[in-house]
Design an enzyme around this catalytic site. Structure first.
Site, PDB file in Angstrom:
ATOM      1  N   LEU A  76       0.791  -1.016   0.001  1.00 10.53           N
ATOM      2  CA  LEU A  76       0.051   0.045  -0.063  1.00 10.53           C
ATOM      3  C   LEU A  76       1.046   1.208   0.095  1.00 10.53           C
ATOM      4  O   LEU A  76       0.416   2.360   0.451  1.00 10.53           O
ATOM      5  CB  LEU A  76      -1.077   0.057   1.392  1.00 10.53           C
ATOM      6  N   CYS A  77       2.198   1.135  -0.551  1.00 12.22           N
ATOM      7  CA  CYS A  77       3.044   2.252  -0.419  1.00 12.22           C
ATOM      8  C   CYS A  77       3.141   3.108  -2.086  1.00 12.22           C
ATOM      9  O   CYS A  77       2.538   2.496  -3.004  1.00 12.22           O
ATOM     10  CB  CYS A  77       4.392   1.728  -0.284  1.00 12.22           C
TER      11      CYS A  77
END
Length: 189
Positions: free
Chosen positions: A64-65
């Site tokens: 989720l970066c």
């Protein structure tokens, strides 16, 4: 005038470290990256010893970066250099911004299905601090100024098993600096 103690120490040093030889400390075998392994995302282990003599890029990843699209670049790097012996290993970590909160299924969905990753992916691991995975503790000791500060930090391990280069998250896998370093590591005998 030389006293007896100085003469003794000088003579002993000559016996321990012959002229022109490396200091004794440098002659002692040091641990290499090949001493470590990671639990694999889908079971079993990723034993770095299985890749002895092969350059590796070890990258802490997160699903989720903002840097997650680097998975695609890592896959391209792996595809380009794999036939020459190069290895990429992803190490998911939730250490930075809680950006890898899921389990193996969610990590696999992101890496394998969204980005088409075929290189080895480890199970989620801690990469910083006192609870860090032993590989990351070793790397931090070897390169204390080059520890992961965010997701997608890259350690290039040379054929000798030592850290050859370090690339922070801001340096994408398709960056010329990364490709040049990988090419150099592959050319080293």
């Amino acid at each position: 005038m030389i006293d007896r103690r100085t003469l003794l120490v000088t003579g002993l040093a000559a016996v321990i470290v012959p002229s022109g030889a490396a200091p004794l400390r440098a002659q002692v075998s040091r641990i290499t990256a090949y001493a470590f392994s990671f639990p694999a995302l889908e079971g079993g282990d990723i034993r770095l010893a299985d890749y002895t003599g092969r350059p590796m890029l070890i990258v802490n990843t997160a699903s989720l970066c903002g840097f997650t699209p680097q998975y695609a670049g890592l896959q391209e790097l792996w595809s380009e250099f794999r036939s020459r012996g190069f290895v990429v290993i992803g190490v998911p970590s939730n250490d930075f911004g809680g950006q890898e909160p899921g389990g193996a299924a969610e990590i696999g969905e992101t890496a394998h299905h969204q980005y088409g990753v075929t290189f080895p992916i480890a199970a989620k691991a801690v990469v910083k601090g006192s609870n860090a995975h032993p590989f990351y503790k070793w790397a931090a000791e070897a390169r204390p100024k080059d520890v992961p500060r965010w997701n997608f930090h890259k350690y290039l391990i040379g054929r000798d098993g030592y850290i050859a280069e370090v690339f922070p998250e801001s340096v994408a896998p398709d960056d010329t600096r990364v490709k040049t370093a990988v090419g150099r590591a592959l050319a080293d005998s």
